[in-house]
Motif scaffolding. Structure first.
Motif: not given
Length: 108
Positions: A28, A32, A36
């Motif tokens: 995860t 992420v 980003c």
């Protein structure tokens, strides 16, 4: 602090806590970070090329306008056909009744 404000504050803290806990998972966290990076890269590109954003918005607006006009035309066409059916239905009903009566007379 009012009850509503406490509720939304609790929701916000719960979301932050849930997000932080989900980042404990390595996959995860990596997803992420990649997301980003991709978003910041795209944002940086569009900041450097604002004319492209304007052009994309214009294209999207033109497509939306065209679609709305086409749908409006389709709706108008369908409404006209429904009105024609309303006008024709009584005549067709009369013809069917006359035909039915003619067949009944022949059978007798």
């Amino acid at each position: 602090m009012s009850g509503t404000k406490k509720f939304w504050t609790g929701v916000l803290w719960g979301a932050l806590a849930g997000g932080a806990i989900s980042l404990l998972d390595r996959d995860t966290r990596q997803a992420v970070v990649q997301s980003c990076k991709k978003t910041s890269g795209e944002l940086s590109y569009y900041i450097k090329h604002p004319d492209e954003v304007v052009e994309q918005v214009k294209d999207a607006t033109t497509k939306i306008r065209s679609t709305v006009e086409q749908v409006s035309g389709d709706i108008s066409f369908i409404a006209d056909k429904v009105e024609e059916l309303r006008e024709v239905t009584p005549a067709v009903t009369g013809i069917v009744k006359e035909t039915k009566e003619a067949f009944h007379k022949e059978e007798e």
